[in-house]
Design a protein around this motif. Structure first.
Motif, PDB file in Angstrom:
ATOM      1  N   LEU A 138       0.837  -1.209   0.000  1.00 33.11           N
ATOM      2  CA  LEU A 138       0.000   0.000   0.000  1.00 33.11           C
ATOM      3  C   LEU A 138       0.870   1.258   0.000  1.00 33.11           C
ATOM      4  N   ALA A 139       1.911   1.242   0.837  1.00 36.41           N
ATOM      5  CA  ALA A 139       2.786   2.415   0.923  1.00 36.41           C
ATOM      6  C   ALA A 139       3.490   2.664  -0.405  1.00 36.41           C
ATOM      7  N   PHE A 140       3.981   1.592  -1.045  1.00 40.33           N
ATOM      8  CA  PHE A 140       4.670   1.754  -2.334  1.00 40.33           C
ATOM      9  C   PHE A 140       3.705   2.243  -3.411  1.00 40.33           C
ATOM     10  N   ALA A 141       2.480   1.726  -3.406  1.00 42.26           N
ATOM     11  CA  ALA A 141       1.496   2.163  -4.407  1.00 42.26           C
ATOM     12  C   ALA A 141       1.202   3.659  -4.259  1.00 42.26           C
ATOM     13  N   ARG A 142       1.157   4.129  -3.009  1.00 43.35           N
ATOM     14  CA  ARG A 142       0.924   5.567  -2.802  1.00 43.35           C
ATOM     15  C   ARG A 142       2.120   6.394  -3.264  1.00 43.35           C
ATOM     16  N   GLU A 143       3.328   5.933  -2.911  1.00 46.79           N
ATOM     17  CA  GLU A 143       4.523   6.700  -3.266  1.00 46.79           C
ATOM     18  C   GLU A 143       4.716   6.796  -4.773  1.00 46.79           C
ATOM     19  N   PHE A 144       4.353   5.732  -5.500  1.00 49.65           N
ATOM     20  CA  PHE A 144       4.542   5.742  -6.959  1.00 49.65           C
ATOM     21  C   PHE A 144       3.261   6.121  -7.706  1.00 49.65           C
ATOM     22  N   ALA A 145       2.279   6.622  -6.952  1.00 52.17           N
ATOM     23  CA  ALA A 145       1.033   7.128  -7.539  1.00 52.17           C
ATOM     24  C   ALA A 145       0.312   6.076  -8.394  1.00 52.17           C
ATOM     25  N   ARG A 146       0.327   4.818  -7.918  1.00 54.66           N
ATOM     26  CA  ARG A 146      -0.407   3.757  -8.617  1.00 54.66           C
ATOM     27  C   ARG A 146      -1.768   3.600  -7.938  1.00 54.66           C
ATOM     28  N   ALA A 147      -2.680   4.470  -8.306  1.00 52.12           N
ATOM     29  CA  ALA A 147      -3.962   4.505  -7.603  1.00 52.12           C
ATOM     30  C   ALA A 147      -4.765   3.228  -7.815  1.00 52.12           C
ATOM     31  N   ASP A 148      -4.663   2.622  -9.008  1.00 55.15           N
ATOM     32  CA  ASP A 148      -5.428   1.390  -9.243  1.00 55.15           C
ATOM     33  C   ASP A 148      -4.931   0.255  -8.340  1.00 55.15           C
ATOM     34  N   ASP A 149      -3.604   0.124  -8.187  1.00 54.53           N
ATOM     35  CA  ASP A 149      -3.059  -0.897  -7.288  1.00 54.53           C
ATOM     36  C   ASP A 149      -3.424  -0.599  -5.832  1.00 54.53           C
TER      37      ASP A 149
END
Length: 303
Positions: A256-267
């Motif tokens: 979840l943290a990595f998805a937020r940092e890399f702006a992967r909203a779908d993930d």
């Protein structure tokens, strides 16, 4: 011996009116049959459909509301994607080994923390429910710990244990144990005194009284405490995995943290759905256990 108004004993009256007992028995049998009427049990397919369709309808409604918000253009698609983007991302995610490794790490942490909290909460709950001095000393403290946000413990946990598994476990236990202890204390407090006296009259003393009378009577409240304790443990774990990221230990929280940092909203939204589904599955298991216990104790209608 009883004598009626005509000066006859009860036995003589019964002999004089042999049909009265038969009429009374027939009337009582009729009343009993009214109480004993049980509706025909529906088949397995119908019961499955009855239990499933409200959930399916709720999911469809939630997806529809979500898509409606996206269609309003409130946020761009790369910030708030709709179900048509998130659900394919979820399907792609569950097909990878990395996803299941992360789920396994998170569930292992959750089960380990909950098991420790179960042992600690049960011991503390039994002790506080029986020792008046202990209740006066720490009864309010347990409630205070229960209401304390788990995230507030993390600065201390990181200071004590660093960015390690122990820091996460520490906060998970502190989040769940007070709820379990309070559930057990409340269950013991609400055991009817008449039930305890009846147990003592038939010879139950000490540990036997707890094993055969107090604990079974307190079980519904204890299970409710376990259910609440799991909810606190799960929330604490998610907060911990977002804050304490350990190298080579993939988990749902750090994904979840990595998805937020890399702006992967779908993930990110796909992972949130996974967290929600796990919570629903565990809550369903606790709800099922609670229903079975209440049904065995005559507190719920049989299905």
């Amino acid at each position: 011996m009883g004598v009626d108004a005509a000066g006859k004993s009860a036995g003589e009256a019964a002999v004089d009116a042999p049909g009265r007992d038969d009429e009374l028995a027939a009337s009582l049998a009729g009343l009993d049959s009214l109480e004993a009427v049980i509706a025909a049990r529906p088949g397995g397919g119908r019961r499955l459909w009855t239990a499933t369709w409200p959930k399916v309808a709720a999911v469809v409604l939630a997806l529809g509301l979500w898509q409606a918000v996206v269609w309003t253009g409130w946020r761009d698609d790369f910030v708030l994607p709709g179900p048509d983007q998130v659900l394919p991302a979820l399907l792609s995610m569950v097909a990878t080994g990395e996803f299941w490794t992360a789920v396994g790490v998170t569930l292992r942490r959750a089960l380990a923390g909950f098991a420790v909290a179960l042992a600690v909460g049960t011991v503390v709950g039994l002790a506080v429910s029986q020792v008046k001095v202990l209740r006066s000393a720490v009864g309010s403290l347990i409630t205070g710990l229960q209401t304390m946000p788990s995230i507030a413990w993390f600065p201390l946990a990181i200071l004590l244990f660093g960015l390690t598994e122990q820091a996460i476990l520490f906060v998970v236990v502190l989040g769940a144990a007070p709820s379990i202890a309070n559930g057990l204390i409340g269950g013991v407090d609400h055991v009817p005194p008449l039930l305890v006296r009846a147990g003592r009259m038939v010879g139950a003393r000490g540990a036997a009284l707890y094993r055969h009378v107090v604990v079974p009577a307190a079980l519904p409240a204890y299970v409710a405490g376990l259910k609440q304790g799991w909810a606190f443990a799960w929330r604490s774990l998610m907060a911990g995995e977002l804050l304490v990221i350990i190298a080579n230990r993939p988990s749902i929280g750090d994904q979840l943290a990595f998805a937020r940092e890399f702006a992967r909203a779908d993930d990110l939204l796909a992972l949130m759905i996974v967290v929600l589904v796990i919570g629903i599955v565990v809550d369903t298991a606790f709800g099922r256990a609670d229903t079975v216990i209440r049904r065995r104790r005559g507190l719920a209608e049989p299905t």
